[in-house]
Write a protein that holds these residues in place. Structure first.
Motif, PDB file in Angstrom:
ATOM      1  N   UNK A 269       0.468  30.608  -8.548  1.00  0.00           N
ATOM      2  CA  UNK A 269       0.780  30.618  -9.978  1.00  0.00           C
ATOM      3  C   UNK A 269       1.474  31.921 -10.341  1.00  0.00           C
ATOM      4  N   UNK A 270       2.513  31.811 -11.165  1.00  0.00           N
ATOM      5  CA  UNK A 270       3.253  32.980 -11.624  1.00  0.00           C
ATOM      6  C   UNK A 270       3.399  32.901 -13.141  1.00  0.00           C
ATOM      7  N   UNK A 271       3.404  34.040 -13.776  1.00  0.00           N
ATOM      8  CA  UNK A 271       3.597  34.077 -15.219  1.00  0.00           C
ATOM      9  C   UNK A 271       4.430  35.282 -15.598  1.00  0.00           C
ATOM     10  N   UNK A 272       4.965  35.226 -16.809  1.00  0.00           N
ATOM     11  CA  UNK A 272       5.701  36.345 -17.380  1.00  0.00           C
ATOM     12  C   UNK A 272       4.979  36.829 -18.627  1.00  0.00           C
ATOM     13  N   UNK A 273       5.152  38.105 -18.996  1.00  0.00           N
ATOM     14  CA  UNK A 273       4.587  38.561 -20.269  1.00  0.00           C
ATOM     15  C   UNK A 273       5.077  37.665 -21.409  1.00  0.00           C
ATOM     16  N   UNK A 274       4.161  37.224 -22.232  1.00  0.00           N
ATOM     17  CA  UNK A 274       4.473  36.293 -23.298  1.00  0.00           C
ATOM     18  C   UNK A 274       3.936  34.901 -23.031  1.00  0.00           C
ATOM     19  N   UNK A 275       3.636  34.580 -21.763  1.00  0.00           N
ATOM     20  CA  UNK A 275       3.070  33.286 -21.426  1.00  0.00           C
ATOM     21  C   UNK A 275       1.596  33.220 -21.831  1.00  0.00           C
ATOM     22  N   UNK A 276       1.035  32.009 -21.740  1.00  0.00           N
ATOM     23  CA  UNK A 276      -0.373  31.805 -22.076  1.00  0.00           C
ATOM     24  C   UNK A 276      -1.113  31.254 -20.864  1.00  0.00           C
ATOM     25  N   UNK A 277      -2.408  31.481 -20.849  1.00  0.00           N
ATOM     26  CA  UNK A 277      -3.263  30.893 -19.830  1.00  0.00           C
ATOM     27  C   UNK A 277      -4.070  29.766 -20.477  1.00  0.00           C
ATOM     28  N   UNK A 278      -3.979  28.579 -19.902  1.00  0.00           N
ATOM     29  CA  UNK A 278      -4.789  27.458 -20.360  1.00  0.00           C
ATOM     30  C   UNK A 278      -6.127  27.464 -19.653  1.00  0.00           C
ATOM     31  N   UNK A 279      -7.189  27.299 -20.411  1.00  0.00           N
ATOM     32  CA  UNK A 279      -8.547  27.262 -19.865  1.00  0.00           C
ATOM     33  C   UNK A 279      -9.185  25.937 -20.262  1.00  0.00           C
ATOM     34  N   UNK A 280      -9.671  25.188 -19.276  1.00  0.00           N
ATOM     35  CA  UNK A 280     -10.386  23.945 -19.562  1.00  0.00           C
ATOM     36  C   UNK A 280     -11.850  24.292 -19.821  1.00  0.00           C
ATOM     37  N   UNK A 383     -14.434  10.068 -30.885  1.00  0.00           N
ATOM     38  CA  UNK A 383     -14.213  11.467 -30.531  1.00  0.00           C
ATOM     39  C   UNK A 383     -12.969  11.640 -29.666  1.00  0.00           C
ATOM     40  N   UNK A 384     -12.282  12.753 -29.859  1.00  0.00           N
ATOM     41  CA  UNK A 384     -11.091  13.043 -29.064  1.00  0.00           C
ATOM     42  C   UNK A 384     -11.487  13.649 -27.724  1.00  0.00           C
ATOM     43  N   UNK A 385     -10.634  13.506 -26.706  1.00  0.00           N
ATOM     44  CA  UNK A 385     -10.911  14.163 -25.423  1.00  0.00           C
ATOM     45  C   UNK A 385     -10.943  15.682 -25.586  1.00  0.00           C
ATOM     46  N   UNK A 386     -11.759  16.318 -24.798  1.00  0.00           N
ATOM     47  CA  UNK A 386     -11.819  17.771 -24.798  1.00  0.00           C
ATOM     48  C   UNK A 386     -10.493  18.318 -24.289  1.00  0.00           C
ATOM     49  N   UNK A 387      -9.891  19.220 -25.041  1.00  0.00           N
ATOM     50  CA  UNK A 387      -8.557  19.732 -24.727  1.00  0.00           C
ATOM     51  C   UNK A 387      -8.651  21.177 -24.233  1.00  0.00           C
ATOM     52  N   UNK A 388      -7.695  21.624 -23.415  1.00  0.00           N
ATOM     53  CA  UNK A 388      -7.704  23.022 -22.971  1.00  0.00           C
ATOM     54  C   UNK A 388      -7.385  23.958 -24.114  1.00  0.00           C
ATOM     55  N   UNK A 389      -7.859  25.186 -24.014  1.00  0.00           N
ATOM     56  CA  UNK A 389      -7.546  26.237 -24.981  1.00  0.00           C
ATOM     57  C   UNK A 389      -6.537  27.191 -24.348  1.00  0.00           C
ATOM     58  N   UNK A 390      -5.573  27.630 -25.151  1.00  0.00           N
ATOM     59  CA  UNK A 390      -4.534  28.537 -24.666  1.00  0.00           C
ATOM     60  C   UNK A 390      -4.790  29.948 -25.167  1.00  0.00           C
ATOM     61  N   UNK A 391      -4.718  30.918 -24.257  1.00  0.00           N
ATOM     62  CA  UNK A 391      -4.916  32.324 -24.595  1.00  0.00           C
ATOM     63  C   UNK A 391      -3.688  33.129 -24.177  1.00  0.00           C
ATOM     64  N   UNK A 404      -4.861  37.799 -13.790  1.00  0.00           N
ATOM     65  CA  UNK A 404      -4.446  37.512 -15.147  1.00  0.00           C
ATOM     66  C   UNK A 404      -5.563  37.984 -16.069  1.00  0.00           C
ATOM     67  N   UNK A 405      -5.200  38.674 -17.162  1.00  0.00           N
ATOM     68  CA  UNK A 405      -6.172  39.238 -18.090  1.00  0.00           C
ATOM     69  C   UNK A 405      -6.071  38.549 -19.448  1.00  0.00           C
ATOM     70  N   UNK A 406      -7.214  38.400 -20.100  1.00  0.00           N
ATOM     71  CA  UNK A 406      -7.282  37.764 -21.411  1.00  0.00           C
ATOM     72  C   UNK A 406      -8.045  38.644 -22.388  1.00  0.00           C
ATOM     73  N   UNK A 467      -3.040  41.049 -27.658  1.00  0.00           N
ATOM     74  CA  UNK A 467      -3.115  40.751 -26.220  1.00  0.00           C
ATOM     75  C   UNK A 467      -1.758  40.752 -25.514  1.00  0.00           C
ATOM     76  N   UNK A 468      -0.753  39.987 -25.986  1.00  0.00           N
ATOM     77  CA  UNK A 468       0.504  39.957 -25.232  1.00  0.00           C
ATOM     78  C   UNK A 468       1.220  41.296 -25.223  1.00  0.00           C
ATOM     79  N   UNK A 469       0.906  42.165 -26.190  1.00  0.00           N
ATOM     80  CA  UNK A 469       1.598  43.447 -26.249  1.00  0.00           C
ATOM     81  C   UNK A 469       1.034  44.440 -25.230  1.00  0.00           C
ATOM     82  N   UNK A 470      -0.191  44.219 -24.814  1.00  0.00           N
ATOM     83  CA  UNK A 470      -0.702  44.962 -23.658  1.00  0.00           C
ATOM     84  C   UNK A 470       0.120  44.581 -22.429  1.00  0.00           C
ATOM     85  N   UNK A 471       0.433  43.274 -22.296  1.00  0.00           N
ATOM     86  CA  UNK A 471       1.272  42.811 -21.190  1.00  0.00           C
ATOM     87  C   UNK A 471       2.685  43.369 -21.309  1.00  0.00           C
TER      88      UNK A 471
END
Length: 601
Positions: A269-280, A383-391, A404-406, A467-471
């Protein structure tokens, strides 16, 4: 996820601005389109070297192509549009896929077959990348479209009052301008696929038939998108090991904010500053027990839903959304219990009261206040399906390697006589080191550092919006960027809520952060917010912007982002000799150029 990699080659005629604009345009294209452009560019270069003249890339005849345009804030609309384009290409259709801000508005009058996938943000606003197109289509300059055949898929979250309103407005406006529908307006909630899949089938079938009638040539060999280097995705998340979980506010702070570090080693997995991490996530077990008690249902009882049989406790804990209210649940509860008061809440004239309930209540509050008898199968269907949260990611791989830090604000508070929790934040707060969390990367193309490292940047991020500004700062430091960095940060109390205080102070000392302006709203009788600091330093802020600085805002969309935008307009009016309309127009231009970017939620 498309990543535009700029090769380290000499380009004497390509200055930083041209390179930045080129990178910006390429980010909206699929891998297949990038390969086509590469081949076409090589052919043009060869022709120029032989003494010829480069010819424009053929756009194709409007009547013989299918144009797919998306407007996306968090990536869902982009994902659905890319799937739609791949399905169309696989069917042999001539397809072009464009992000809304890359769509040439002048071409709308000639467009013949258009599919539009667009989300609604906050209190009924378009995503930032679609603001220009939305305003154009909604405004007086929009052309008549008697030959247009279109379909609109709206994405939204019925936890918000203005559910899918942007998609609905565009669907109505395109019809008002004379267009005819290829498919009825699609209205997708958090369970996107349930609506998107049949809508895609219908829209593509109709487009295929209309294009055949128009004489569009079928492709014998469709273009294929090159798969990502990582096998991990939203549908197949990576089990990341927790390396650290640290509280970064004082013990007496009214809020619990965590700094969480996860290992991505071996994931690809690769990311750039400004991206988000999805957590289930999964729901707190205590909340599940509260539901079972309120419903008077047996958690061990097996329940079959969508051809899966699981104990009800597992359905509520791992599979269904039980911390967020939405319109469908309120409607079902009103019907199940015969609660007229609750049903009236859904009427259009009750929109303010409805919004207040969504903001202040969780489903458990309504279950207790409005009792009803539920069959487990009916409950699960509601009820709706449980959805991932983006950080927002708070790190740069250049500084932390395969980590990756959150920065996570934990939802845990007392209301209506009981404790309320957030699904993902409570999970993250309780996670020990060496535990595993299912995660994936969500690209955010519009929240990127300038390609030209000599450009100045202004970052506005109160609370966990920092958070993203630390990145950003890590990335700029490690890459040797020479542009200045100015951070506006705000929170409640200096002594207890100054997130990453030591890091910012160290950055000021080593010169990687050039200016830091703070606003702590509860430390004085008069509350001070980041927008107040913008007013105070308006002259210098305007000078930075006029000299080409990039501006970034991250955090709360409902209040902070609006107040910050209003303050920016005031600053431009006061120091730029412009009217409010002109100031708004200039900020709109900066949005289009990518110099004003927002990551708001």
């Amino acid at each position: 996820m498309n990543t535009v990699v700029v090769p380290n080659l000499p380009a004497p005629s390509l200055d930083a601005d041209k390179l930045a604009r080129l990178t910006w345009e390429l980010e909206s294209l699929t891998a297949a389109q990038l390969y086509w452009i590469a081949a076409w560019s090589a052919a043009q270069a060869e022709q120029v070297q032989r003494g010829g003249v480069a010819t424009p890339a053929p756009a194709g005849q409007p009547a013989s192509r299918l144009t797919i345009v998306y407007g996306s804030q968090t990536g869902n609309a982009k994902r659905i549009a890319e799937q739609l384009a791949s399905r169309g290409e696989a069917a042999g259709l001539p397809v072009r896929l464009l992000r809304a801000d890359a769509y040439p508005q002048r071409e709308l009058a000639q467009e013949r077959h258009l599919l539009l996938v667009i989300s609604t943000q906050g209190d009924g606003e378009p995503p930032d990348d679609a603001r220009g197109l939305f305003e154009f289509i909604s405004g007086k300059r929009a052309p008549k479209l008697p030959a247009l055949q279109f379909a609109v898929l709206g994405l939204g979250d019925s936890s918000y009052p203005q559910f899918c309103t942007i998609g609905r407005q565009l669907d109505a406006r395109l019809a008002e301008l004379g267009g005819s529908r290829l498919a009825s307006f699609g209205e997708a909630d958090v369970e996107i696929e349930a609506v998107a899949a049949p809508w895609v089938e219908q829209a593509l079938e109709q487009a295929r038939e209309r294009l055949r009638q128009a004489g569009a040539p079928a492709r014998a060999t469709p273009l294929h998108v090159v798969p990502s280097r990582s096998a991990w995705s939203r549908e197949q998340p990576f089990a990341a090991t927790v390396l650290a979980n640290q509280r970064i506010v004082a013990r007496d702070s009214a809020r619990d904010v965590r700094h969480v570090e996860l290992s991505l080693e071996g994931s690809g997995l690769h990311y750039q500053p400004g991206d988000a991490l999805g957590v289930w996530p999964h729901n707190p077990s205590a909340l599940v027990e509260q539901w079972l008690e309120a419903l008077q249902l047996d958690g061990a009882q097996p329940v079959t839903h969508q051809q899966r049989a699981l104990p009800l406790r597992q359905w509520l804990g791992r599979e269904r959304e039980i911390t967020r209210l939405h319109r469908g649940f309120i409607s079902a509860l009103a019907t199940a219990g015969g609660h007229d008061e609750l049903a009236r809440l859904l009427q259009p004239e009750q929109s303010a009261q409805f919004a207040a309930v969504l903001a202040d209540e969780q489903p458990i509050d309504l279950l207790r206040r409005y009792p009803a008898t539920w069959q487990p199968e009916t409950l699960l269907a509601t009820l709706r399906p449980l959805a991932p949260r983006l950080y927002s990611i708070a790190s740069s791989t250049k500084a932390v390697g395969e980590e990756v830090h959150l920065t996570v604000a934990v939802v845990d508070y007392q209301a209506h006589g009981s404790t309320h929790w957030g699904a993902a934040s409570s999970l993250l707060a309780a996670t020990d080191e060496d535990s595993k969390l299912p995660v994936f990367i969500e690209s955010n193309e519009r929240f990127r550092l300038p390609a030209d490292g000599s450009r100045d940047i202004i970052m506005i991020g109160p609370g966990t919006g920092v958070a993203p500004f630390r990145a950003f700062l890590q990335e700029r430091r490690e890459s040797g960027a020479t542009g200045r960095n100015w951070l506006f940060f705000g929170n409640r109390h200096f002594a207890s809520d100054f997130l990453y205080q030591v890091e910012w102070q160290q950055a000021l000392q080593d010169g990687s952060l050039h200016r830091l302006d703070l606003a702590f709203s509860r430390d004085a009788e008069h509350k001070t917010y980041v927008q107040d600091r913008l007013h105070e330093h308006g002259a210098e802020l305007h000078a930075w912007l006029k000299n080409g600085a990039h501006l970034y805002v991250c955090g709360d969309a409902k209040h902070m982002a609006r107040d910050v935008h209003a303050a920016l307009v005031d600053v431009i009016v006061a120091h730029g000799n412009q009217s409010p309309d002109e100031a708004n127009a200039w900020l709109g231009e900066l949005l289009q150029q990518g110099r004003y970017a927002r990551d708001v939620y």
